[in-house]
Design a protein around this motif. Structure first.
Motif, short mmCIF file in Angstrom:
data_model
loop_
_atom_site.label_atom_id
_atom_site.label_comp_id
_atom_site.label_asym_id
_atom_site.label_seq_id
_atom_site.Cartn_x
_atom_site.Cartn_y
_atom_site.Cartn_z
N ALA A 46 0.84 -1.21 0.00
CA ALA A 46 0.00 0.00 0.00
C ALA A 46 0.87 1.26 0.00
CB ALA A 46 -0.92 -0.02 1.22
N VAL A 47 1.94 1.23 0.80
CA VAL A 47 2.84 2.38 0.87
C VAL A 47 3.52 2.59 -0.48
CG1 VAL A 47 4.97 3.27 1.90
CG2 VAL A 47 3.24 2.18 3.35
N SER A 48 3.96 1.49 -1.08
CA SER A 48 4.66 1.55 -2.35
C SER A 48 3.73 2.09 -3.44
CB SER A 48 5.19 0.16 -2.69
OG SER A 48 5.56 0.10 -4.02
N ASN A 49 2.47 1.64 -3.44
CA ASN A 49 1.49 2.12 -4.43
C ASN A 49 1.23 3.61 -4.28
OD1 ASN A 49 1.07 -0.23 -5.76
ND2 ASN A 49 -0.74 -0.83 -4.56
N ALA A 50 1.12 4.06 -3.02
CA ALA A 50 0.74 5.46 -2.78
C ALA A 50 1.91 6.42 -2.98
CB ALA A 50 0.17 5.60 -1.37
N THR A 51 3.11 5.97 -2.66
CA THR A 51 4.25 6.91 -2.65
C THR A 51 5.42 6.48 -3.53
OG1 THR A 51 5.39 5.81 -0.84
CG2 THR A 51 3.71 7.43 -0.22
N GLY A 52 5.40 5.22 -3.99
CA GLY A 52 6.52 4.71 -4.78
C GLY A 52 7.73 4.38 -3.93
N PRO B 165 15.41 -0.32 7.90
CA PRO B 165 15.19 -1.23 9.02
C PRO B 165 14.26 -0.66 10.11
CG PRO B 165 17.50 -1.18 8.46
CD PRO B 165 16.84 -0.13 7.63
N GLU B 166 14.41 0.64 10.42
CA GLU B 166 13.58 1.21 11.47
C GLU B 166 12.10 1.12 11.09
OE1 GLU B 166 16.29 2.61 10.33
OE2 GLU B 166 17.61 2.92 12.05
N ALA B 167 11.81 1.54 9.84
CA ALA B 167 10.43 1.51 9.36
C ALA B 167 9.91 0.08 9.33
CB ALA B 167 10.35 2.14 7.98
N LEU B 168 10.78 -0.83 8.90
CA LEU B 168 10.40 -2.24 8.79
C LEU B 168 9.99 -2.81 10.15
CD1 LEU B 168 10.28 -3.99 6.27
CD2 LEU B 168 12.54 -4.87 6.83
N GLU C 17 -2.34 4.00 10.10
CA GLU C 17 -1.85 5.15 9.36
C GLU C 17 -0.34 5.10 9.37
OE1 GLU C 17 -3.50 8.91 10.42
OE2 GLU C 17 -5.27 8.36 9.26
N VAL C 18 0.24 4.98 8.17
CA VAL C 18 1.69 4.92 8.09
C VAL C 18 2.21 6.31 7.76
CG1 VAL C 18 3.66 3.70 7.12
CG2 VAL C 18 1.42 2.59 7.15
N GLN D 264 6.39 12.53 5.00
CA GLN D 264 6.13 13.54 3.96
C GLN D 264 4.67 13.45 3.54
OE1 GLN D 264 8.74 12.02 0.75
NE2 GLN D 264 6.85 11.31 -0.18
N ASP D 265 4.15 14.51 3.02
CA ASP D 265 2.76 14.57 2.55
C ASP D 265 1.79 14.00 3.58
OD1 ASP D 265 4.12 15.38 0.28
OD2 ASP D 265 4.04 13.36 -0.60
N GLU D 266 0.77 13.36 3.03
CA GLU D 266 -0.25 12.73 3.87
C GLU D 266 0.23 11.35 4.33
OE1 GLU D 266 -3.98 13.80 4.28
OE2 GLU D 266 -2.48 15.39 4.48
N PRO D 267 -0.16 10.93 5.54
CA PRO D 267 0.14 9.54 5.91
C PRO D 267 -0.67 8.57 5.03
CG PRO D 267 -1.21 10.60 7.60
CD PRO D 267 -0.84 11.67 6.62
N VAL D 268 -0.13 7.36 4.83
CA VAL D 268 -0.84 6.37 4.03
C VAL D 268 -1.75 5.56 4.96
CG1 VAL D 268 -0.59 4.38 2.50
CG2 VAL D 268 1.10 6.23 2.45
#
Lengths: 187, 614
Positions: free
Chosen positions: B245-251, B258-261, B284-285, B289-293
């Motif tokens: 979902a994150v990849s689709n929304a923000t690329g 690692p921290e995010a993972l 909500e991820v 930047q921008d809006e959270p996903v």
């Protein structure tokens, strides 16, 4: 029923001393039973548990290393005897081998007619796919085929002049049906 | 003193070394109980976090550090035990810590800033923490344990667990299968007999065992499972959904962060738990930047993600029942074990297939440790009524010509078990043979798992097929294999030191143990403190009892001196002053020797009187 005076080739029951087994002991000797084609499952179970309580490594944790090693070995021998004698197929194969060690190997080739039939049965199981009632009917048939051959082999081996080649063929065929039966159940 | 569960020399604890959490239990007078140190929960997260200067922490604090210290925080190490990199597949992409394999062995290593650790060493750190907390709960040193493993663990995984215990300074008196331990705890609790099925879906592994219980005998009829199917996989499925979902929304691909993972891993786990009670979970991820996903997962979505895995567990159940020769209608009870059995779809499908509700009375997170404590009691001689008969989960054999797999021991044999078979050579004047040992169910060794190999050398020259090589497989009560080979005509025996394909050699384990002793002064001191404090408390109590006796035969000065010594020793114990306690105990011990003699004399006199009066 008391098992206190049970005689086993693996352990001296009254004293609990674990003994090294002689080469001539049979699987029946391990469980303190007389060799026979027909067995009393409840009796095997009772003897097995009584002997396990003396031989199992769980009860030898405080013993010396030598005794512990012997306990593992003899537990393994006891388990082998128990598993073999309680299972009709394995017990009869063992008894057959006692009479003629080569009989099973010699009769490995089954008749083309039987093989054709068994292939048809395998296909029947395959095509029954997810039809549970059909599979249950098939399972019942194959159970009967196994039982028929086992009881014939058992009856033959109860006699001293059994036709070993015929018994070997019966046991090979029973194995084939057991395999098909398992396919029925795990499908 | 008589209030403790057993004397220090006999203490054998049961340890559930889990993928997610670990815990210890012990047999008490009123049955098994979980051991709890000062901290609130007996469940110790199976997480190790490495800090600066070679220090590490284990448990809750390590788990809390996962986000801040992701590359150096190791979780789910149980899934790496006895495994190679190839076994793990794409799972490695979701781990925030780094794993590598070395040229020398196929066993994976965990790479912490260039320092390599085997999974056994990480597990040993977890076991060490379990042990420390058990010692603090019991007030006595612990050196012996019964440790549980998934029933479907293969030989390499069992051996790895035994090695981990050795590295942690624990003698693993027995390795017990988790579902079997659960059955023990359940059986003891309910006094039920008959055929029971234990369905154990944990953090990393799935096991099913079919047992027959009669008069204290727990006989496993068959077992099946998957050592790579559990809650972690469900977390992974949710993680993939979030990352997608994150990849689709923000690329953006967060796998490289690692921290995010780690953050997403924890969120995924929380969403999974939420979906066990609620119908929808939202996350909500915030990617800075921008809006959270926003990621929204309904229970239906989640069930679709895990449906295939759940059906795989049910196929294992059918296979175990067929091996046990038990029909579904003949099953008396189904017992649920492991945290993942809280998932509603699991409960629904198991109930449908078995036609009855599974038992969940015992806490699925604790029942395994309780069972291990019961077995520990059996092994230490406390209980002679129970008998546990377990089986080997996978067939064992060796490679014959052309890569065929010759099975010597078939699965679901009761252990210990042993089989001896004859093999021969295929070339003239062959001076040695390689014996390659495999475990698995397929016909070709290429499809089975290699456990190790060894060489039978020094054979005298003989024509092909003439040597008679007797190969013996012996599986002990832990389900661990030993192989022996002997050529009968010449009497040549093989060196039986198997080189494990996915494990540590005996020498490697010894080396690690030696090193850990060098590095473990702190551990030793802590253990010595416990022992000495106990000794001091006994001295204090004993002396105080004598001082409290009426008509003391001592002069008042001596009495005052002893009272002062007691106060002094008590203060030292309070202050945890190890050298001080040591010294005071020695002096005090000598001083009270004559006193002790008198007390013992009086006690014996009293004992004799009691005996006579019987």
């Amino acid at each position: 029923m008391s098992v206190d005076n049970l005689r086993s080739s693996l352990v001296d029951v009254p004293s609990g001393t674990i003994t090294a087994e002689s080469d001539t002991a049979t699987l029946f000797d391990r469980l303190g039973l007389e060799p026979s084609a027909v067995v009393d499952a409840a009796l095997i179970e009772r003897h097995y548990l009584a002997l396990s309580r003396q031989l199992h490594p769980d009860f030898q944790a405080a013993a010396t290393d030598d005794v512990q090693q012997l306990a593992v070995r003899n537990s393994a021998l006891l388990n082998e005897a128990y598993t073999t004698l309680l299972d009709d197929q394995k017990r009869l194969e063992y008894l057959l081998a006692l009479r003629d060690a080569e009989a099973l190997e010699r009769n490995k080739k089954l008749s083309p007619v039987f093989l054709m039939e068994s292939m048809e049965h395998s296909e029947a199981v395959e095509s029954a796919a997810d039809d549970t009632s059909k599979l249950a009917t098939l399972a019942k048939t194959y159970k009967g085929e196994v039982a028929e051959r086992i009881s014939a082999a058992q009856a033959a081996l109860a006699e001293s002049d059994a036709d070993v080649d015929r018994v070997a063929t019966l046991l090979h065929e029973a194995r084939v049906y057991r395999r098909i039966l398992r396919d029925c159940k795990t499908r | 003193m008589s209030s403790s569960d057993s004397t220090p020399a006999d203490v054998v604890i049961g340890i559930d070394l889990g993928t997610t959490n670990s815990l210890a239990a012990i047999m008490g007078r009123d049955g098994p109980r979980v051991l709890v140190a000062e901290s609130a929960s007996p469940l110790i997260p199976s997480v190790v976090s490495f800090l600066d200067d070679n220090k590490h922490i284990v448990g809750e604090k390590a788990r809390a550090l996962a986000i801040r210290n992701p590359r150096r925080t190791v979780h789910s190490v149980k899934r790496l035990m006895g495994r190679g990199l190839a076994d793990l597949g794409d799972e490695t992409t979701r781990l925030a810590y780094k794993i590598v394999d070395t040229e020398k062995s196929k066993l994976v290593r965990i790479d912490i800033d260039g320092q390599l650790y085997s999974p056994q060493e990480i597990s040993a750190l977890i076991l060490g923490e379990v042990r420390r907390r058990a010692e603090s709960a019991l007030g006595t040193p612990v050196t012996k344990a019964v440790i549980t493993v998934p029933a479907y663990f293969d030989d390499a995984q069992r051996q790895a667990t035994r090695d981990a215990a050795q590295i942690a300074g624990l003698q693993a008196l027995r390795i017990v299968n988790e579902p079997t331990a659960a059955a023990l705890a359940y059986g003891l609790d309910t006094n039920r007999e008959g055929t029971i099925v234990v369905y154990d879906l944990g953090g990393g592994t799935f096991d099913v065992s079919v047992l027959k219980i009669t008069q204290g005998v727990y006989k496993v009829a068959a077992t099946s499972g998957d050592t790579h199917l559990g809650g972690d996989d469900f977390d992974n499925a949710i993680m993939d959904r979030i990352l997608g979902a994150v990849s689709n929304a923000t690329g953006k691909d967060l796998r490289s962060q690692p921290e995010a993972l780690q953050q997403i891993r924890l969120s995924a786990e929380a969403m999974k738990m939420e979906l066990s009670t609620g119908d929808v979970a939202t996350l909500e991820v915030d990617i800075g930047q921008d809006e959270p996903v926003t990621v929204r997962i309904t229970r239906d979505d989640f069930e679709d993600m895990i449906r295939a895995d759940i059906e795989r567990t049910l196929a294992c159940c059918r296979s175990a029942l067929a091996d046990a020769d038990v029909e579904i209608e003949d099953v008396n009870d189904i017992v649920f074990v492991g945290g993942s059995t809280r998932i509603p779809l699991v409960r629904k499908r198991v109930t449908e297939v078995f036609g009855r509700e599974p038992h969940t009375e015992l806490d699925p997170d604790r029942v395994v440790a309780l069972g291990a404590a019961i077995q520990a009691d059996v092994i230490s001689g406390g209980n002679r009524d129970l008998l546990l008969l377990d089986v080997i989960p996978l067939s064992l054999g060796l490679e014959t010509m052309g890569g065929a797999f010759a099975k010597l021991i078939t699965r679901n044999q009761t252990v210990p078990c042993s089989v001896t078979e004859m093999f021969s050579t295929y070339a003239d004047n062959q001076s040695g043979i390689d014996i390659n040992v495999y475990q698995g169910e397929r016909e070709l060794v290429a499809d089975c798992r290699k456990l190790g190999s060894f060489k039978l050398t020094g054979l005298p020259g003989m024509a092909a097929g003439l040597p008679r090589v007797e190969v013996t497989f012996l599986v002990d009560a832990d389900g661990v294999l030993t192989v022996k080979a002997r050529e009968q005509r010449s009497g040549v025996s093989a060196s039986i030191d198997v080189v494990p394909s996915h494990g540590l050699t005996r020498d490697e384990v010894k080396g690690i143990v030696r090193e850990s002793i060098v590095n473990a002064h702190a551990d030793f001191a802590a253990r010595e403190l416990i022992e000495l404090s106990n000794k001091a408390r006994n001295l204090i109590d004993g002396t105080q009892r004598v001082l409290d006796m009426p008509d003391l035969p001592f002069p008042p000065e001596q009495r005052d001196e002893l009272a002062a010594d007691i106060a002094n020793l008590r203060a030292l114990v309070e202050a945890q002053d190890l050298p001080g306690i040591k010294k005071a105990c020695e002096v005090f011990g000598e001083k009270t020797q004559s006193l002790a003699d008198d007390v013992i004399g009086a006690a014996i006199k009293q004992e004799l009187n009691t005996e006579r009066s019987l």
